[in-house]
Write a protein that holds these residues in place. Structure first.
Motif, short mmCIF file in Angstrom:
data_model
loop_
_atom_site.label_atom_id
_atom_site.label_comp_id
_atom_site.label_asym_id
_atom_site.label_seq_id
_atom_site.Cartn_x
_atom_site.Cartn_y
_atom_site.Cartn_z
N LEU A 84 1.37 -1.11 0.30
CA LEU A 84 -0.02 -0.02 0.49
C LEU A 84 0.82 1.05 -0.47
O LEU A 84 1.72 1.44 1.16
N CYS A 85 0.81 2.59 -1.03
CA CYS A 85 1.49 3.15 -0.81
C CYS A 85 0.78 4.63 -2.27
O CYS A 85 0.26 4.05 -2.67
N ALA A 86 0.83 5.58 -1.09
CA ALA A 86 0.73 6.60 -1.53
C ALA A 86 1.46 7.24 -2.55
O ALA A 86 2.83 7.52 -1.84
N LYS A 87 1.35 8.13 -3.49
CA LYS A 87 2.65 9.44 -4.25
C LYS A 87 1.47 10.41 -4.45
O LYS A 87 0.70 10.31 -5.56
N VAL A 88 1.97 11.28 -4.24
CA VAL A 88 1.24 13.28 -4.36
C VAL A 88 2.23 13.88 -4.44
O VAL A 88 4.06 13.95 -3.99
N GLU A 89 1.93 14.62 -5.16
CA GLU A 89 2.72 15.90 -5.80
C GLU A 89 1.43 16.80 -6.26
O GLU A 89 1.25 16.91 -6.98
N LEU B 123 1.44 9.09 5.11
CA LEU B 123 1.55 8.55 6.00
C LEU B 123 0.65 7.52 6.46
O LEU B 123 1.30 7.54 7.14
N ALA B 124 -0.48 7.44 6.27
CA ALA B 124 -1.41 6.74 6.49
C ALA B 124 -0.70 5.31 5.48
O ALA B 124 -1.19 4.84 6.69
N CYS B 125 0.24 5.71 5.13
CA CYS B 125 0.06 4.18 4.68
C CYS B 125 1.52 3.71 5.56
O CYS B 125 1.69 2.09 4.90
N GLY B 126 2.07 3.99 5.51
CA GLY B 126 3.60 3.67 6.70
C GLY B 126 2.61 3.34 7.37
O GLY B 126 1.53 3.59 8.39
N GLU B 127 3.08 2.52 8.41
CA GLU B 127 3.18 1.08 9.64
C GLU B 127 3.22 1.64 10.93
O GLU B 127 2.38 1.50 11.56
N GLU B 128 3.51 2.61 10.57
CA GLU B 128 3.89 3.30 12.50
C GLU B 128 3.37 4.87 12.99
O GLU B 128 3.14 5.38 13.76
N CYS B 129 2.55 4.92 11.55
CA CYS B 129 1.97 6.51 11.34
C CYS B 129 1.04 6.69 11.52
O CYS B 129 -0.03 5.71 10.99
N GLY B 130 -0.10 7.82 12.81
CA GLY B 130 -0.96 8.13 12.37
C GLY B 130 -1.87 7.00 13.09
O GLY B 130 -1.42 6.37 13.72
N PRO B 131 -3.61 7.52 13.18
CA PRO B 131 -4.03 6.67 13.55
C PRO B 131 -5.02 5.23 13.51
O PRO B 131 -5.62 4.31 13.58
N LEU B 132 -4.05 5.24 11.56
CA LEU B 132 -4.31 3.93 11.16
C LEU B 132 -3.15 3.16 11.72
O LEU B 132 -3.14 1.75 10.95
N ALA B 133 -2.65 3.27 12.74
CA ALA B 133 -1.16 2.28 12.66
C ALA B 133 -1.54 1.27 13.11
O ALA B 133 -2.48 0.87 14.24
N GLY B 134 -0.95 -0.33 12.56
CA GLY B 134 -1.23 -1.34 13.27
C GLY B 134 -2.60 -2.05 12.30
O GLY B 134 -3.11 -3.13 12.65
N GLU B 135 -3.55 -1.05 11.35
CA GLU B 135 -4.69 -1.35 10.80
C GLU B 135 -4.24 -2.52 9.10
O GLU B 135 -2.81 -2.21 9.06
N PRO B 136 -5.09 -3.60 9.49
CA PRO B 136 -4.33 -4.30 8.28
C PRO B 136 -4.26 -3.26 6.84
O PRO B 136 -5.43 -2.38 6.74
N LEU B 137 -3.77 -3.46 5.91
CA LEU B 137 -3.77 -2.46 4.56
C LEU B 137 -5.07 -2.32 3.78
O LEU B 137 -5.23 -1.06 3.39
N GLY B 138 -5.45 -3.71 3.82
CA GLY B 138 -6.96 -4.03 3.47
C GLY B 138 -8.06 -2.76 3.46
O GLY B 138 -8.64 -1.76 2.96
N GLY B 139 -7.64 -2.08 4.75
CA GLY B 139 -8.89 -1.70 6.08
C GLY B 139 -8.49 -0.40 5.53
O GLY B 139 -9.03 0.54 5.60
N ARG B 140 -6.89 -0.19 5.76
CA ARG B 140 -6.44 1.02 5.21
C ARG B 140 -6.52 1.91 3.80
O ARG B 140 -7.24 2.85 4.05
N ARG C 268 -9.12 0.92 2.28
CA ARG C 268 -11.34 1.15 2.50
C ARG C 268 -11.27 2.50 3.19
O ARG C 268 -11.84 2.91 3.18
N TRP C 269 -10.21 2.76 3.80
CA TRP C 269 -10.65 3.90 4.47
C TRP C 269 -10.15 5.38 3.99
O TRP C 269 -10.49 6.50 3.82
N LEU C 270 -8.62 4.91 3.56
CA LEU C 270 -8.13 6.01 2.26
C LEU C 270 -9.60 6.91 1.07
O LEU C 270 -9.19 7.60 0.95
N THR C 271 -9.61 5.10 0.57
CA THR C 271 -10.51 5.94 -0.49
C THR C 271 -12.39 6.34 0.02
O THR C 271 -12.78 6.14 -1.30
N ALA D 50 -11.12 10.97 -3.22
CA ALA D 50 -10.28 9.66 -3.76
C ALA D 50 -11.19 9.74 -4.78
O ALA D 50 -12.37 10.10 -5.04
N GLY D 51 -10.40 9.54 -6.10
CA GLY D 51 -11.39 9.05 -7.67
C GLY D 51 -11.92 7.56 -7.27
O GLY D 51 -11.46 7.12 -5.97
#
Length: 112
Positions: free
Chosen positions: A24-29, A56-73, A75-78, A87-88
C-alpha cells in the motif's frame, strides 16, 4: 477539490494497493499553479498537508491507522469524506511490480 460544489478537481496523487504483494503506497505531488488556476484563494499549504496525510497513512507506524491491516487502510483512504482531498474511483488491475506500476500511473495521471 477547489470548488466541490462545481465538481472542480485536479489529480494530485495515486494510491495503489496490492493485496497479494502486501503493498500500500501513496505518491502525491501538488501543482500550485493548477490549483490556483481553479481557486486563486486556495490554501496551498493546507492542501499539501492533507495530501501528505495519505502518504503517511500508508506507513506502518504513523497516525490513527497504525496497526490496521493494509486492506482496511485502503478502504479508509478511498472512502469519500473530505471536501479538500477526495480519492477518485477505485480501479482494479493486476501487476507483478506494484512500485513500478505506481510510478507509471503517477506519471500518466498526475504529471500530465
Amino acid at each position: 477539490m477547489p470548488k466541490v460544489e462545481r465538481g472542480e478537481l485536479i489529480n494530485a496523487g495515486v494510491l495503489l494497493y496490492c493485496q497479494p504483494r502486501d503493498y500500500l503506497c501513496a505518491k502525491v505531488e501538488l501543482d500550485p499553479g493548477r490549483l490556483r488556476a481553479l481557486d486563486p484563494q486556495a490554501d496551498v499549504d493546507g492542501v499539501r498537508r492533507a495530501l501528505n496525510a495519505y502518504e503517511l497513512a500508508c506507513g506502518e507506524e504513523c497516525g490513527p491507522l497504525a496497526g490496521e491491516p493494509l486492506g482496511g487502510r485502503f478502504r479508509w483512504l478511498t472512502a469519500p469524506r473530505s471536501t479538500i482531498v477526495q480519492a477518485g474511483p477505485v480501479h482494479a488491475g493486476l501487476t507483478a511490480d506494484p512500485g513500478t506500476e505506481l510510478a507509471r500511473l503517477f506519471d500518466k495521471l498526475v504529471r500530465i
